[in-house]
Write a protein that holds these residues in place. Sequence first.
Motif, PDB file in Angstrom:
ATOM      1  N   ARG A  33      -1.339   4.182  -8.942  1.00 27.56           N
ATOM      2  CA  ARG A  33      -1.953   4.764  -7.617  1.00 27.56           C
ATOM      3  C   ARG A  33      -2.289   6.298  -7.340  1.00 27.56           C
ATOM      4  O   ARG A  33      -1.743   6.942  -6.412  1.00 27.56           O
ATOM      5  CB  ARG A  33       0.141   3.876  -6.878  1.00 27.56           C
ATOM      6  N   GLU A  34      -2.143   6.482  -8.075  1.00 37.66           N
ATOM      7  CA  GLU A  34      -3.394   8.114  -8.503  1.00 37.66           C
ATOM      8  C   GLU A  34      -2.086   9.149  -7.800  1.00 37.66           C
ATOM      9  O   GLU A  34      -1.938   9.274  -5.945  1.00 37.66           O
ATOM     10  CB  GLU A  34      -4.582   8.263  -7.449  1.00 37.66           C
ATOM     11  N   VAL A  35      -0.835   9.395  -8.402  1.00 40.98           N
ATOM     12  CA  VAL A  35       0.226  10.174  -7.161  1.00 40.98           C
ATOM     13  C   VAL A  35      -0.074  11.331  -8.062  1.00 40.98           C
ATOM     14  O   VAL A  35      -0.534  11.468  -9.354  1.00 40.98           O
ATOM     15  CB  VAL A  35       1.355   9.205  -8.049  1.00 40.98           C
ATOM     16  N   SER A  75       1.361  -0.965  -0.323  1.00 43.24           N
ATOM     17  CA  SER A  75       0.101  -0.275  -0.101  1.00 43.24           C
ATOM     18  C   SER A  75       0.914   1.310  -0.067  1.00 43.24           C
ATOM     19  O   SER A  75       0.126   1.901  -0.272  1.00 43.24           O
ATOM     20  CB  SER A  75      -1.125  -0.256   1.397  1.00 43.24           C
ATOM     21  N   VAL A  76       2.088   1.286   0.324  1.00 45.03           N
ATOM     22  CA  VAL A  76       3.262   1.640   0.767  1.00 45.03           C
ATOM     23  C   VAL A  76       3.282   3.042  -0.940  1.00 45.03           C
ATOM     24  O   VAL A  76       2.909   1.697  -2.029  1.00 45.03           O
ATOM     25  CB  VAL A  76       4.071   1.270   0.733  1.00 45.03           C
ATOM     26  N   THR A  77       3.226   3.960  -1.303  1.00 47.12           N
ATOM     27  CA  THR A  77       3.229   4.584  -2.758  1.00 47.12           C
ATOM     28  C   THR A  77       4.885   5.690  -2.502  1.00 47.12           C
ATOM     29  O   THR A  77       4.634   6.631  -1.437  1.00 47.12           O
ATOM     30  CB  THR A  77       1.924   5.413  -2.849  1.00 47.12           C
ATOM     31  N   LEU A  78       5.368   5.646  -3.392  1.00 50.30           N
ATOM     32  CA  LEU A  78       6.333   6.465  -3.107  1.00 50.30           C
ATOM     33  C   LEU A  78       5.601   7.887  -4.370  1.00 50.30           C
ATOM     34  O   LEU A  78       4.630   7.554  -4.675  1.00 50.30           O
ATOM     35  CB  LEU A  78       7.502   6.595  -4.116  1.00 50.30           C
ATOM     36  N   LEU A 100       6.303   1.857 -15.394  1.00 50.11           N
ATOM     37  CA  LEU A 100       6.403   2.939 -14.496  1.00 50.11           C
ATOM     38  C   LEU A 100       4.774   4.185 -14.270  1.00 50.11           C
ATOM     39  O   LEU A 100       4.280   4.738 -13.331  1.00 50.11           O
ATOM     40  CB  LEU A 100       7.829   3.732 -14.211  1.00 50.11           C
ATOM     41  N   LEU A 101       5.629   4.830 -14.989  1.00 49.64           N
ATOM     42  CA  LEU A 101       4.147   6.220 -15.344  1.00 49.64           C
ATOM     43  C   LEU A 101       2.899   5.561 -15.615  1.00 49.64           C
ATOM     44  O   LEU A 101       1.668   6.394 -14.862  1.00 49.64           O
ATOM     45  CB  LEU A 101       4.318   6.663 -16.827  1.00 49.64           C
ATOM     46  N   LYS A 102       2.083   4.320 -16.020  1.00 55.39           N
ATOM     47  CA  LYS A 102       1.096   3.514 -16.005  1.00 55.39           C
ATOM     48  C   LYS A 102       0.729   3.453 -14.300  1.00 55.39           C
ATOM     49  O   LYS A 102      -0.277   3.522 -13.851  1.00 55.39           O
ATOM     50  CB  LYS A 102       1.012   2.615 -16.203  1.00 55.39           C
TER      51      LYS A 102
END
Length: 1455
Positions: A810-812, A776-779, A803-805
């Motif tokens: 992950r809604e960065v 669940s962790v997102t950079l 990575l872009l996808k």
Amino acid sequence: MAALLRSSRLLKCSPLGLLQISGTKRTGPPLRLLFSGPLGARGTGVCSRHISPVSGNASSRVWPYTVGCVRNYAVATEQKDEPSIAERPNQAQEFDFALARLDSSVRRTGRITKVQLNRIFQDICKKAAYPSGNQALLLLRSCGSLMPEVPLEQRTELAHQVWEKLQELGTVYDVSHYNALLKVYLQNEFKFTPTDFLAKMEAANVQPNRVTYQRLIAAYCQNGDIDGASTILGYMKSNDLPITEAVFNSLVTGHAQAGDIESAKKILTVMEGAGIEPGPDTYVALLNAYAEKGDLDNLKKTMEAAESAMCSLVDRDLMPVIITLAKAGHQEHIPHMLERFSHERAYVPDAMNLCLSLTTQGLEDTAFYILKNFPSLQNNPSLQSKDTIIEPHLGHFLLRHCVNIDMSPEKICRFCKELQESKLNTEPVIFTLNVALETQKTALSLALMKMLKELDLPIRPHFFWPLLSPHVKDRNQAGVVEVLKSMHDLKIEPDSETLTHYVYPAFTDVEAAREALKDAGMSLESEGIFAAQVRSLALNNLAELHTMLSDPSCPVTDLSVFRGSLIVGFKKFSDVESMVKIIELLSKDPRFSREGKEMHNTSAFFLYHFIDHMSEKEVHANKDKLRKFFNQLKDQKISVTPNIYRGIRRLLDSYQASELVKDVGALVNHGLESDALPGSGPEYAPEKKIGSRVYALEKKLAKRKSENQPLGFMLKQAIQSHAAEDNLVRALELKQEYEDEMLLPAYATLIGLCCRLNNVEEALNLKRELTRKDSSVTLDGNKYISLVNSLAKKDRIEEAVDLLKEMKEREVVLTDKNNTQLFHMLFSLANNGAASTVERLQDSIFTLGLAKPTTLLLSPLITAYIKNEDLSGALEAASRCLKLYNHMVPVHGIMVAMVEKGDADLLQKAMEFASNERGEMAMMFDLFFAFLQTGRYREARRIIETPGLRARTTRISWFAAKCINSNQIEPLEQMVGMTEKLFECDRDEMYSYLLKHYEVTNEWQKAVALWTKMQEENLIPRDGTLLLLAKILKNNGQEVPFDVSKMWYQEEAPPAEVKREAPTPKIEAPTPKIEAPTPKIEAPKPKVEEGPSSKDPSLQSPIIALCKKNRAQEALTMFKEAKDSPFNAKSFNLLICVLLSEGSIKDAMAVKDIATSRIPEFQMSHAANDLYIITTTLKGQANDALERMKQADHMPSKLALTRLVQALGNSGNVSGIQEVEELIKGKVVNLATMPVVTRTAIAHIKSGDLEGATEVLEAFYTNPDCESQPQGMPYVFNMILEDNNEEALDKLSAMAERLANQFARYRPVSDLFLELLDADKVEDAKFMLARNNAVAEQTDTLVAYLFRKSRIPGQLGKIETLLSLIPDFAEKDVVNKHVMRCHINDKDFSSAKALYEEWQKSGGEIDTVSLKRLAVMYRMFGETVPFNEPRESIRFFELKEKAQKKEKAQKEAET
């Protein structure tokens, strides 16, 4: 100039007037001559002499007649040669431009050069597909005596070229063109057969006129053929053509040429018998006859006879006599003629042209004698005094002409010597040498240099640069050697600049150049040759340069000699190892350091200058090489001082390359003591301090681990400390040792460090490990972009896209800082030429919605193509960006590359692309800036001088800032000079750009010169500009030559007036204010003097009550029944007002008469008078209303005046409107807000006077003091369209287009375009838009149209039509707002809902008003509102918008 342009505009009072109606002829008086006659052909001229007052203008008697030439002239072409309507305005502009350029030349010098005429001729041939008759006349007349610097034969040849070429292009010649050609023949003394000339005219079906016959007589007489002249003279008499003075003048010349001087004298008697008094031209013709014979006595007698006949001969009249004397070989009489000159104010320019004409005809000795007798110095003793600061420069024009016609060097040197010895010119040799070098006359240049040497004047090596330049360009080694031999003969040693730029490039290598120098006799041991060799190697071969400099036999050389070339060589980054070796040599070898300067400082300062000379693009493009360079310097123990480190750090921070700062910081330690390290402040990054901190953290970690305490936070600090040192190995060891305690920030730090060090595999491993620990962790966006950047550098594009996808999944959320990081990533890839990679990443970023397409993010793609020198690809990419993302990327870089490459075809495509998408004016500025940046200043000037071009402050400011930031001051100075006459250019701001740069560079001399230039332009600088100029002068200890007023923030209040204000209590949370409805309170009305009060108010009160209920007829009936009941004045006025508002004028006037009979002092109130004017105008009784206005003792209201002017206009009463204008002029009413202009135009149209209508509107729009838009202009076009008045529509549309093309007034043509759309004349609107592209740029007008139409139901079709014609005139959100309102007004819920969904998908920002209206519609149709509905009401937003508009209008009124 203004007169010329006015006259030329009269030729095209309508673009439709350029159409040829078959069978039309020219009208008006015969055309006058462009020039009254050549200096040497006064006796052969056939036009009457024009006498004008003496003027200081160089062309006081020359160019004014051009106005007469074109004023009453109509263009005549055949039907088959009719240009398209879209081409006509462009042709008219070209004619204006050509006329302006020739006019400027004649006004300044009284002459035209062949280069100028050829350039204009070529422009007309290329750009005007259908050259007009006026253009042909202009060119033909310029081929005569207006070109004294061109030989007679070449003038005639040029005239024939013009004639034939324009005929090929479709110009149809009439009698005026043939007459102009005849005049050129006479002025150029061209031999031709008059009968053949007449035959050509007959074959062309052109009928000769009186001027033709007069000039044919002059042609016969010029050759002494009296019989031929008599034949034409008899024909003129038989056809009752008048015999003018010009004919008699020609006969005088003819008899003289035939050798019958007595018959020539008798012509004067014949003239008197015919009732024609001999004029100055007649006496000049006779003087020319005696001059050819060398008869000085008769010359004197003839001049005395002219004086006795009260016929004054001015200086200009006597100049042709001098030419005749010189050509006949009677130079001994010329001094006597010069004594007769009165030296009028116009003498000097005329005498200059006389000297040029004599020199052209091979009579340069006579010309030089006249030059030496110029009155400039002899008649002004003050110019010869010892204390004067004026230096004489007489004869420059003649010396230049002598050089241009290839006169022998011996004679030119003799002229220079005599001018200098006679003190008529202080520097003739230097000036002539300058001209000779400009024209690359090698023999003459060397002869003049020898003369300089004889005069003990210095000869500099750069004098030979123009002579070497063509040889270097052609790789002509023999030519270079010859010039070098000449330098050796003059004992001039070439300096390093000469050798580097003008000798070495012609040879294959330095050794070949040295051999050539040796052959030329040059010493190879000179400092200049050594410095040039060092510079050449610094530019091309760093390894060989190091070998040469490290040789102990290398002479002592200061680094400043070759520092610039070395920086250029370093910037190529072709040999990093040699770069490091050279820096090491500079830091250790004392030969390259100045005396008293430490050696390591030399290398440190060079490093600073090296980074300083790099641009941001170059730093990012060579980031890896720079890091390698710094690391190798560290390995070689090269050090920099703390001060140098600070400077380099600031530069790198400004370049957004702070990651390189650590590498530079590593150089601070070497060679310095510990106490000298820059570790005392936070701005430094010394390794020793960082190392000690990491050591302490690791000790604490071990201790806390032994105590079983949490380690996460301290472990993160330790890893971050190692990351600051780029110590990836130790950071990974810590991670391995304390893996169970690793937190997200620690992983993020390690991933960032791996990306920075290009260890992408380790970065990906860390990311996978983090995901395994906690999925669940997102950079954050920063780390993701760093990973994408690292993968892209390794050409792992598919992984980068994945990575872009993942970021999308992950809604960065990317911030503005992340967008900037994206730009730097793309830009770094673009600098490496990876166009496909950049395009793929851009497509993914925008398709996934990670960032919105912007010009900034799209521009790296263009940079990538430019780096690959694929300019066509760059242009196609710009087109794709516009099509896919609706963003126009800057084409400046593309145009610059195309100009540098010299690809004219691609440049033309780029211009068409920019013009189609952004408008022609924006394209012109793109081209202007491209020419400036590439040093093509002549082409840039031609662009910025285009008629109709207006200043674009934002674009100009951008280019100025670009020049200042990149230290390109020459283009900036050129731009400031070229924009002097640019329309709407803020000259104060232009000068402020230069002053800001001069402040930084401390160039106070240039600042003073700029101040002088401001005065020459009559510019009043702003206070800020004066303060900046004063600051520059004060900082350099110079006196400020003007008073400087302090700005408001610099003024200090007097101590006595400074008061302490009471503290304001702080309100923490204000409670919401709920306002109760407030009753409307009317302002008290002015008291009206009343008559006797009614003793019985029972009838008066009911009548007043009825009036207030607008029941006028019931009140009138009751008033009649009341009969003699008393009423006060207030009641009478109230009843009159109610009756007038109902339209009952007759009843109201009856009540007014009763009131006057009862109350003698009764007068109608202001409101009653206004209502009377309004009601009578609505009834069509405008004249009665006008009379009432005249009788009233007050000014009617604005509404009443407006209605009156409208009624007068609709009735065609022009004089009535003028009376109203006179009555309100100077009163409180603002004329600018009244529809006076448009209603006057309507009155003219209604009365059938279309010319009057166009004159009124043109006078308003072309008035420079009036910037407002006349009220009701769209109504004028609407009225014409409704009345189907095609004639008026043609006139006004032509006027609107002319105002747009010539005066940059686009509102009329925009209003007409929109009215055509309203009238459903879409095809006409398309046609108008094609002819006037600037309509698409009138954003405010077009958006206002959207606003008006969106408020009316059923108008969506009009808006869609406008958007189909001009799709991108406004932002998408603005268009959607108005379209949404149309759907809501039309109750079209499905369309409104679809628009909302589309609006959301596009990422647009939906305004709150649209959301509120849409929410109301959702509820109306029983559906749930799918968004957060704004809490405020629609009324709130309407009031807010109204208040904003009012505030904006007030600010505009104040400014």
